[in-house]
Design an enzyme around this catalytic site. Structure first.
Site, PDB file in Angstrom:
ATOM      1  N   PHE A  11     -30.167  -5.174 -46.081  1.00 28.29           N
ATOM      2  CA  PHE A  11     -30.142  -4.199 -44.995  1.00 28.29           C
ATOM      3  C   PHE A  11     -31.492  -4.129 -44.278  1.00 28.29           C
ATOM      4  O   PHE A  11     -31.595  -4.409 -43.069  1.00 28.29           O
ATOM      5  CB  PHE A  11     -29.738  -2.843 -45.577  1.00 28.29           C
ATOM      6  CG  PHE A  11     -30.057  -1.650 -44.719  1.00 28.29           C
ATOM      7  CD1 PHE A  11     -29.618  -1.563 -43.410  1.00 28.29           C
ATOM      8  CD2 PHE A  11     -30.804  -0.593 -45.235  1.00 28.29           C
ATOM      9  CE1 PHE A  11     -29.920  -0.450 -42.613  1.00 28.29           C
ATOM     10  CE2 PHE A  11     -31.102   0.515 -44.470  1.00 28.29           C
ATOM     11  CZ  PHE A  11     -30.668   0.585 -43.153  1.00 28.29           C
ATOM     12  N   GLY A  36     -27.841  -8.837 -50.870  1.00 25.79           N
ATOM     13  CA  GLY A  36     -27.902  -9.143 -49.450  1.00 25.79           C
ATOM     14  C   GLY A  36     -26.675  -9.937 -49.031  1.00 25.79           C
ATOM     15  O   GLY A  36     -25.922 -10.439 -49.869  1.00 25.79           O
ATOM     16  N   VAL A  57     -35.967 -15.119 -56.151  1.00 31.66           N
ATOM     17  CA  VAL A  57     -37.405 -14.905 -56.093  1.00 31.66           C
ATOM     18  C   VAL A  57     -38.043 -14.930 -57.476  1.00 31.66           C
ATOM     19  O   VAL A  57     -39.262 -15.091 -57.604  1.00 31.66           O
ATOM     20  CB  VAL A  57     -37.720 -13.579 -55.371  1.00 31.66           C
ATOM     21  CG1 VAL A  57     -37.365 -12.387 -56.260  1.00 31.66           C
ATOM     22  CG2 VAL A  57     -39.173 -13.492 -54.937  1.00 31.66           C
ATOM     23  N   LEU A  73     -39.360  -7.669 -50.213  1.00 31.96           N
ATOM     24  CA  LEU A  73     -38.323  -6.649 -50.257  1.00 31.96           C
ATOM     25  C   LEU A  73     -37.276  -6.910 -51.332  1.00 31.96           C
ATOM     26  O   LEU A  73     -36.412  -6.062 -51.558  1.00 31.96           O
ATOM     27  CB  LEU A  73     -37.608  -6.541 -48.903  1.00 31.96           C
ATOM     28  CG  LEU A  73     -38.377  -5.970 -47.716  1.00 31.96           C
ATOM     29  CD1 LEU A  73     -39.195  -7.041 -47.023  1.00 31.96           C
ATOM     30  CD2 LEU A  73     -37.427  -5.335 -46.719  1.00 31.96           C
ATOM     31  N   ALA A 114     -42.594  -3.730 -50.514  1.00 32.81           N
ATOM     32  CA  ALA A 114     -41.676  -2.634 -50.210  1.00 32.81           C
ATOM     33  C   ALA A 114     -41.425  -1.865 -51.497  1.00 32.81           C
ATOM     34  O   ALA A 114     -40.537  -2.204 -52.282  1.00 32.81           O
ATOM     35  CB  ALA A 114     -40.371  -3.185 -49.637  1.00 32.81           C
ATOM     36  N   TYR A 145     -34.919   1.015 -61.849  1.00 30.71           N
ATOM     37  CA  TYR A 145     -35.430   0.838 -60.485  1.00 30.71           C
ATOM     38  C   TYR A 145     -36.812   1.470 -60.338  1.00 30.71           C
ATOM     39  O   TYR A 145     -37.744   0.841 -59.822  1.00 30.71           O
ATOM     40  CB  TYR A 145     -34.449   1.455 -59.486  1.00 30.71           C
ATOM     41  CG  TYR A 145     -34.806   1.247 -58.039  1.00 30.71           C
ATOM     42  CD1 TYR A 145     -34.916  -0.029 -57.499  1.00 30.71           C
ATOM     43  CD2 TYR A 145     -35.018   2.340 -57.194  1.00 30.71           C
ATOM     44  CE1 TYR A 145     -35.235  -0.218 -56.162  1.00 30.71           C
ATOM     45  CE2 TYR A 145     -35.329   2.162 -55.858  1.00 30.71           C
ATOM     46  CZ  TYR A 145     -35.446   0.883 -55.343  1.00 30.71           C
ATOM     47  OH  TYR A 145     -35.767   0.700 -54.020  1.00 30.71           O
ATOM     48  N   TYR A 159     -53.613  -7.847 -58.256  1.00 23.48           N
ATOM     49  CA  TYR A 159     -53.892  -9.070 -57.504  1.00 23.48           C
ATOM     50  C   TYR A 159     -54.909  -8.796 -56.394  1.00 23.48           C
ATOM     51  O   TYR A 159     -55.756  -9.637 -56.097  1.00 23.48           O
ATOM     52  CB  TYR A 159     -52.604  -9.650 -56.921  1.00 23.48           C
ATOM     53  CG  TYR A 159     -51.990 -10.724 -57.781  1.00 23.48           C
ATOM     54  CD1 TYR A 159     -52.035 -12.056 -57.405  1.00 23.48           C
ATOM     55  CD2 TYR A 159     -51.382 -10.407 -58.988  1.00 23.48           C
ATOM     56  CE1 TYR A 159     -51.474 -13.052 -58.191  1.00 23.48           C
ATOM     57  CE2 TYR A 159     -50.817 -11.381 -59.792  1.00 23.48           C
ATOM     58  CZ  TYR A 159     -50.872 -12.704 -59.391  1.00 23.48           C
ATOM     59  OH  TYR A 159     -50.321 -13.685 -60.191  1.00 23.48           O
TER      60      TYR A 159
END
Length: 325
Positions: A11, A36, A57, A73, A114, A145, A159
Protein backbone atom coordinates in the site's frame (compact mmCIF):
# COMPACT_ATOMS: atom_id res chain seq x y z
CA UNK A 1 18.14 9.70 -7.78
CA UNK A 2 18.02 5.93 -8.02
CA UNK A 3 16.09 4.46 -5.11
CA UNK A 4 15.45 0.92 -3.90
CA UNK A 5 12.09 0.45 -2.17
CA UNK A 6 11.71 -2.77 -0.22
CA UNK A 7 8.05 -3.68 0.13
CA UNK A 8 7.43 -1.47 -2.87
CA UNK A 9 4.34 -3.36 -4.05
CA UNK A 10 2.50 -2.74 -0.79
CA UNK A 11 0.00 0.00 0.00
CA UNK A 12 2.55 2.63 1.06
CA UNK A 13 5.34 1.38 -1.16
CA UNK A 14 3.31 1.66 -4.33
CA UNK A 15 2.26 5.24 -3.56
CA UNK A 16 5.87 6.16 -2.75
CA UNK A 17 7.06 4.57 -6.00
CA UNK A 18 4.45 6.52 -7.96
CA UNK A 19 5.46 9.85 -6.38
CA UNK A 20 9.19 9.33 -6.93
CA UNK A 21 8.65 8.41 -10.57
CA UNK A 22 6.49 11.50 -11.05
CA UNK A 23 9.37 13.74 -10.03
CA UNK A 24 11.86 12.00 -12.30
CA UNK A 25 13.59 9.49 -10.03
CA UNK A 26 14.43 5.90 -10.96
CA UNK A 27 12.83 3.27 -8.73
CA UNK A 28 13.57 -0.39 -8.15
CA UNK A 29 10.75 -2.09 -6.27
CA UNK A 30 11.66 -5.24 -4.35
CA UNK A 31 8.81 -7.31 -2.93
CA UNK A 32 8.06 -10.99 -2.36
CA UNK A 33 4.31 -10.32 -2.78
CA UNK A 34 3.47 -12.01 0.51
CA UNK A 35 1.29 -9.04 1.44
CA UNK A 36 2.03 -6.58 -1.38
CA UNK A 37 0.28 -7.00 -4.70
CA UNK A 38 1.44 -6.78 -8.27
CA UNK A 39 -1.81 -4.97 -9.09
CA UNK A 40 -0.63 -2.01 -6.98
CA UNK A 41 2.30 -1.37 -9.34
CA UNK A 42 0.87 -2.67 -12.62
CA UNK A 43 0.41 0.87 -13.92
CA UNK A 44 4.10 1.64 -13.27
CA UNK A 45 5.61 -1.32 -15.11
CA UNK A 46 5.58 0.47 -18.46
CA UNK A 47 8.00 3.14 -17.25
CA UNK A 48 11.64 2.74 -18.23
CA UNK A 49 12.53 4.24 -14.83
CA UNK A 50 10.71 1.55 -12.87
CA UNK A 51 11.81 -2.02 -12.28
CA UNK A 52 10.10 -4.72 -10.23
CA UNK A 53 12.18 -7.45 -8.58
CA UNK A 54 10.30 -10.29 -6.93
CA UNK A 55 12.52 -11.32 -4.03
CA UNK A 56 12.58 -11.74 -0.26
CA UNK A 57 14.41 -8.97 1.57
CA UNK A 58 15.60 -11.48 4.17
CA UNK A 59 18.11 -12.84 1.66
CA UNK A 60 21.03 -10.86 0.28
CA UNK A 61 19.75 -8.20 -2.12
CA UNK A 62 21.10 -8.79 -5.60
CA UNK A 63 20.30 -5.77 -7.75
CA UNK A 64 22.89 -4.23 -10.03
CA UNK A 65 23.74 -0.57 -10.54
CA UNK A 66 24.34 2.27 -8.09
CA UNK A 67 21.69 3.44 -5.62
CA UNK A 68 21.38 6.80 -3.87
CA UNK A 69 18.77 5.76 -1.30
CA UNK A 70 17.07 2.73 0.21
CA UNK A 71 13.52 3.08 1.54
CA UNK A 72 12.89 0.06 3.76
CA UNK A 73 9.16 -0.63 4.04
CA UNK A 74 9.15 -4.44 3.79
CA UNK A 75 7.13 -6.00 6.60
CA UNK A 76 3.76 -7.58 7.22
CA UNK A 77 1.95 -4.55 8.63
CA UNK A 78 -1.74 -5.31 8.93
CA UNK A 79 -2.90 -7.15 12.06
CA UNK A 80 -4.23 -10.26 10.29
CA UNK A 81 -0.94 -10.58 8.39
CA UNK A 82 1.40 -10.33 11.35
CA UNK A 83 -0.82 -12.41 13.63
CA UNK A 84 -0.96 -15.14 10.97
CA UNK A 85 2.77 -14.93 10.17
CA UNK A 86 4.50 -14.05 13.45
CA UNK A 87 7.91 -15.55 12.68
CA UNK A 88 7.98 -14.01 9.20
CA UNK A 89 7.23 -10.64 10.76
CA UNK A 90 10.04 -10.92 13.29
CA UNK A 91 12.60 -12.19 10.78
CA UNK A 92 11.66 -9.50 8.26
CA UNK A 93 12.24 -6.88 10.95
CA UNK A 94 15.59 -8.44 11.88
CA UNK A 95 17.15 -10.31 8.96
CA UNK A 96 15.33 -8.19 6.39
CA UNK A 97 16.47 -4.93 7.95
CA UNK A 98 20.04 -6.26 8.21
CA UNK A 99 19.98 -7.18 4.52
CA UNK A 100 18.64 -3.75 3.52
CA UNK A 101 21.18 -1.95 5.70
CA UNK A 102 24.06 -3.96 4.22
CA UNK A 103 22.85 -3.09 0.74
CA UNK A 104 22.68 0.60 1.64
CA UNK A 105 26.15 0.44 3.18
CA UNK A 106 27.52 -1.18 0.04
CA UNK A 107 26.26 1.77 -2.00
CA UNK A 108 26.81 4.44 0.69
CA UNK A 109 23.15 5.23 0.15
CA UNK A 110 20.75 7.14 2.39
CA UNK A 111 18.71 4.58 4.39
CA UNK A 112 15.19 5.44 5.55
CA UNK A 113 13.39 3.01 7.84
CA UNK A 114 9.61 2.89 7.87
CA UNK A 115 9.03 2.26 11.57
CA UNK A 116 5.71 2.66 13.34
CA UNK A 117 3.80 4.26 16.17
CA UNK A 118 3.41 0.72 17.50
CA UNK A 119 6.84 1.14 19.12
CA UNK A 120 4.99 3.27 21.70
CA UNK A 121 2.68 0.38 22.60
CA UNK A 122 -0.25 1.40 24.81
CA UNK A 123 1.25 4.80 25.65
CA UNK A 124 1.33 6.32 29.11
CA UNK A 125 2.33 9.69 27.60
CA UNK A 126 -0.05 11.66 25.40
CA UNK A 127 0.50 12.86 22.74
CA UNK A 128 3.48 10.70 21.90
CA UNK A 129 6.79 12.46 21.34
CA UNK A 130 9.85 10.83 19.84
CA UNK A 131 11.59 10.93 23.23
CA UNK A 132 8.99 8.60 24.76
CA UNK A 133 10.30 5.03 25.20
CA UNK A 134 6.93 3.36 25.01
CA UNK A 135 4.85 0.86 26.98
CA UNK A 136 5.07 -2.42 25.05
CA UNK A 137 4.14 -5.95 26.07
CA UNK A 138 7.03 -8.04 24.64
CA UNK A 139 5.02 -11.28 24.65
CA UNK A 140 1.54 -10.00 23.76
CA UNK A 141 -0.24 -10.60 20.43
CA UNK A 142 1.10 -7.35 18.97
CA UNK A 143 4.67 -8.03 20.08
CA UNK A 144 5.75 -9.69 16.84
CA UNK A 145 5.22 -6.42 14.99
CA UNK A 146 6.09 -4.01 17.82
CA UNK A 147 9.36 -5.69 18.71
CA UNK A 148 10.35 -6.29 15.09
CA UNK A 149 10.15 -2.55 14.48
CA UNK A 150 11.86 -1.67 17.77
CA UNK A 151 14.72 -4.00 16.85
CA UNK A 152 14.87 -2.54 13.34
CA UNK A 153 15.22 0.95 14.84
CA UNK A 154 18.05 -0.22 17.12
CA UNK A 155 19.83 -1.96 14.24
CA UNK A 156 19.55 1.05 11.92
CA UNK A 157 20.76 3.36 14.68
CA UNK A 158 23.76 1.08 15.25
CA UNK A 159 24.68 1.16 11.56
CA UNK A 160 24.56 4.93 11.67
CA UNK A 161 26.69 5.21 14.82
CA UNK A 162 29.24 2.49 14.18
CA UNK A 163 29.49 2.35 10.38
CA UNK A 164 28.71 5.91 9.37
CA UNK A 165 25.64 5.06 7.34
CA UNK A 166 23.27 7.95 6.60
CA UNK A 167 20.21 6.63 8.44
CA UNK A 168 16.76 8.14 9.02
CA UNK A 169 13.95 6.64 11.11
CA UNK A 170 10.27 7.42 10.51
CA UNK A 171 7.61 6.50 13.03
CA UNK A 172 4.45 6.23 10.95
CA UNK A 173 1.02 6.55 12.58
CA UNK A 174 -2.20 5.17 11.08
CA UNK A 175 -2.22 5.89 7.35
CA UNK A 176 -5.05 5.23 4.94
CA UNK A 177 -6.09 5.74 1.33
CA UNK A 178 -6.62 4.01 -2.01
CA UNK A 179 -5.01 0.57 -2.51
CA UNK A 180 -5.56 -0.56 1.04
CA UNK A 181 -6.49 -4.23 1.01
CA UNK A 182 -10.14 -4.81 1.81
CA UNK A 183 -9.23 -7.67 4.15
CA UNK A 184 -6.27 -6.04 5.89
CA UNK A 185 -8.05 -5.69 9.23
CA UNK A 186 -7.41 -1.97 9.62
CA UNK A 187 -10.16 0.26 10.96
CA UNK A 188 -10.60 2.50 7.90
CA UNK A 189 -10.67 -0.23 5.26
CA UNK A 190 -12.78 -2.57 7.39
CA UNK A 191 -15.40 0.08 8.12
CA UNK A 192 -15.57 1.19 4.48
CA UNK A 193 -15.97 -2.34 3.16
CA UNK A 194 -18.59 -3.18 5.76
CA UNK A 195 -20.51 0.00 4.93
CA UNK A 196 -20.41 -0.60 1.17
CA UNK A 197 -21.55 -4.19 1.66
CA UNK A 198 -24.39 -3.04 3.90
CA UNK A 199 -22.97 -4.97 6.85
CA UNK A 200 -22.84 -3.73 10.44
CA UNK A 201 -19.65 -1.87 11.32
CA UNK A 202 -17.79 -3.66 14.12
CA UNK A 203 -16.44 -1.37 16.84
CA UNK A 204 -14.45 -2.93 19.66
CA UNK A 205 -14.95 -2.04 23.30
CA UNK A 206 -16.87 1.19 23.86
CA UNK A 207 -15.29 2.76 20.76
CA UNK A 208 -13.71 5.55 22.78
CA UNK A 209 -10.14 4.44 22.05
CA UNK A 210 -8.51 7.11 19.89
CA UNK A 211 -6.35 7.08 16.80
CA UNK A 212 -4.90 9.60 14.37
CA UNK A 213 -5.54 8.98 10.67
CA UNK A 214 -3.18 10.40 8.03
CA UNK A 215 -4.06 10.34 4.34
CA UNK A 216 -1.50 8.50 2.23
CA UNK A 217 -0.57 11.49 0.02
CA UNK A 218 0.55 13.41 3.11
CA UNK A 219 2.54 10.46 4.43
CA UNK A 220 4.33 10.06 1.09
CA UNK A 221 5.35 13.73 1.17
CA UNK A 222 6.83 13.08 4.58
CA UNK A 223 8.66 9.99 3.36
CA UNK A 224 10.19 11.90 0.47
CA UNK A 225 11.26 14.71 2.80
CA UNK A 226 13.15 12.11 4.85
CA UNK A 227 14.77 10.58 1.76
CA UNK A 228 15.93 14.01 0.59
CA UNK A 229 17.31 15.03 4.00
CA UNK A 230 20.00 13.79 6.35
CA UNK A 231 17.65 13.88 9.34
CA UNK A 232 18.42 10.86 11.56
CA UNK A 233 15.15 10.84 13.46
CA UNK A 234 13.23 9.22 14.83
CA UNK A 235 10.52 11.51 13.48
CA UNK A 236 6.78 11.02 13.95
CA UNK A 237 4.60 11.23 10.84
CA UNK A 238 0.87 11.27 11.37
CA UNK A 239 -2.18 13.46 11.66
CA UNK A 240 -2.41 15.05 15.14
CA UNK A 241 -6.19 15.27 14.82
CA UNK A 242 -7.47 12.71 17.31
CA UNK A 243 -10.63 10.70 16.58
CA UNK A 244 -12.32 7.96 18.53
CA UNK A 245 -12.86 4.72 16.67
CA UNK A 246 -16.60 5.28 17.08
CA UNK A 247 -16.32 8.73 15.46
CA UNK A 248 -14.44 7.17 12.56
CA UNK A 249 -17.18 4.58 12.09
CA UNK A 250 -19.82 7.32 12.09
CA UNK A 251 -17.86 9.30 9.46
CA UNK A 252 -17.68 6.26 7.18
CA UNK A 253 -21.42 5.64 7.50
CA UNK A 254 -22.13 9.30 6.74
CA UNK A 255 -19.86 9.66 3.68
CA UNK A 256 -20.70 6.27 2.20
CA UNK A 257 -24.43 6.91 2.41
CA UNK A 258 -24.79 3.53 4.08
CA UNK A 259 -27.59 2.56 6.41
CA UNK A 260 -25.30 0.13 8.25
CA UNK A 261 -25.66 -0.20 12.00
CA UNK A 262 -22.70 -0.08 14.38
CA UNK A 263 -22.18 -3.12 16.60
CA UNK A 264 -19.80 -3.75 19.49
CA UNK A 265 -17.40 -6.56 20.26
CA UNK A 266 -14.99 -7.14 23.16
CA UNK A 267 -11.79 -5.09 23.07
CA UNK A 268 -8.81 -7.13 21.79
CA UNK A 269 -5.81 -7.80 24.04
CA UNK A 270 -3.31 -4.90 24.27
CA UNK A 271 -5.42 -2.62 22.07
CA UNK A 272 -4.02 0.89 22.75
CA UNK A 273 -6.48 3.25 24.38
CA UNK A 274 -5.01 6.47 22.97
CA UNK A 275 -2.75 7.23 20.03
CA UNK A 276 -1.82 10.68 18.71
CA UNK A 277 1.52 11.95 17.44
CA UNK A 278 3.38 15.06 18.37
CA UNK A 279 4.65 16.31 15.00
CA UNK A 280 6.66 19.29 16.21
CA UNK A 281 9.90 17.61 15.11
CA UNK A 282 8.59 16.92 11.58
CA UNK A 283 7.37 20.51 11.34
CA UNK A 284 10.52 22.21 12.64
CA UNK A 285 13.11 19.99 10.93
CA UNK A 286 11.37 19.00 7.69
CA UNK A 287 8.63 21.60 7.32
CA UNK A 288 6.09 18.78 7.16
CA UNK A 289 2.50 18.71 8.34
CA UNK A 290 -0.57 16.92 6.93
CA UNK A 291 -2.67 18.91 4.48
CA UNK A 292 -5.54 16.54 3.64
CA UNK A 293 -8.35 16.47 6.19
CA UNK A 294 -9.59 13.16 7.54
CA UNK A 295 -13.00 13.85 6.01
CA UNK A 296 -11.56 14.46 2.54
CA UNK A 297 -9.34 11.41 2.80
CA UNK A 298 -12.22 9.20 3.91
CA UNK A 299 -14.34 10.35 0.97
CA UNK A 300 -11.51 9.68 -1.51
CA UNK A 301 -10.92 6.23 -0.04
CA UNK A 302 -14.63 5.34 -0.13
CA UNK A 303 -14.74 6.47 -3.77
CA UNK A 304 -11.76 4.23 -4.61
CA UNK A 305 -13.30 1.18 -2.99
CA UNK A 306 -16.62 1.91 -4.71
CA UNK A 307 -14.82 1.97 -8.08
CA UNK A 308 -13.09 -1.31 -7.24
CA UNK A 309 -16.13 -3.32 -6.27
CA UNK A 310 -14.32 -6.63 -6.76
CA UNK A 311 -12.06 -5.67 -3.83
CA UNK A 312 -14.91 -5.46 -1.38
CA UNK A 313 -16.88 -8.41 -2.75
CA UNK A 314 -13.82 -10.63 -2.34
CA UNK A 315 -13.61 -9.58 1.32
CA UNK A 316 -17.23 -10.38 2.18
CA UNK A 317 -17.30 -12.63 5.22
CA UNK A 318 -13.51 -12.62 5.60
CA UNK A 319 -13.16 -10.15 8.45
CA UNK A 320 -11.23 -11.46 11.44
CA UNK A 321 -13.04 -11.87 14.74
CA UNK A 322 -10.58 -9.46 16.31
CA UNK A 323 -9.54 -6.41 14.34
CA UNK A 324 -6.62 -4.56 15.93
CA UNK A 325 -6.94 -0.97 14.79
Amino acid sequence: MRILITGGAGFLGSHLSEFLLSRGDEVVCLDNLSSGRRANIEHLLGSDRFRFVEADVRTAIDVDGHFDAVAHLASPASPPDYLRRPVDTLTTGSQGTLSALEFALQHQARFVLASTSEVYGDPLVHPQTEDYWGNVNPVGPRSVYDEAKRFAEALATSYGASRGLNVGIMRIFNTFGPRMRADDGRAVSTFIVQALLGEALTVFGDGQQTRSFCYVDDLVRGFVSMIDSSEPGPVNFGNPEELTVLELAELVVKFSGSESAITRRPLPVDDPTRRRPSIERADSRLNWAPQVSVETGIQRTIDWFARNRSEIEAAAGLFPESVLH
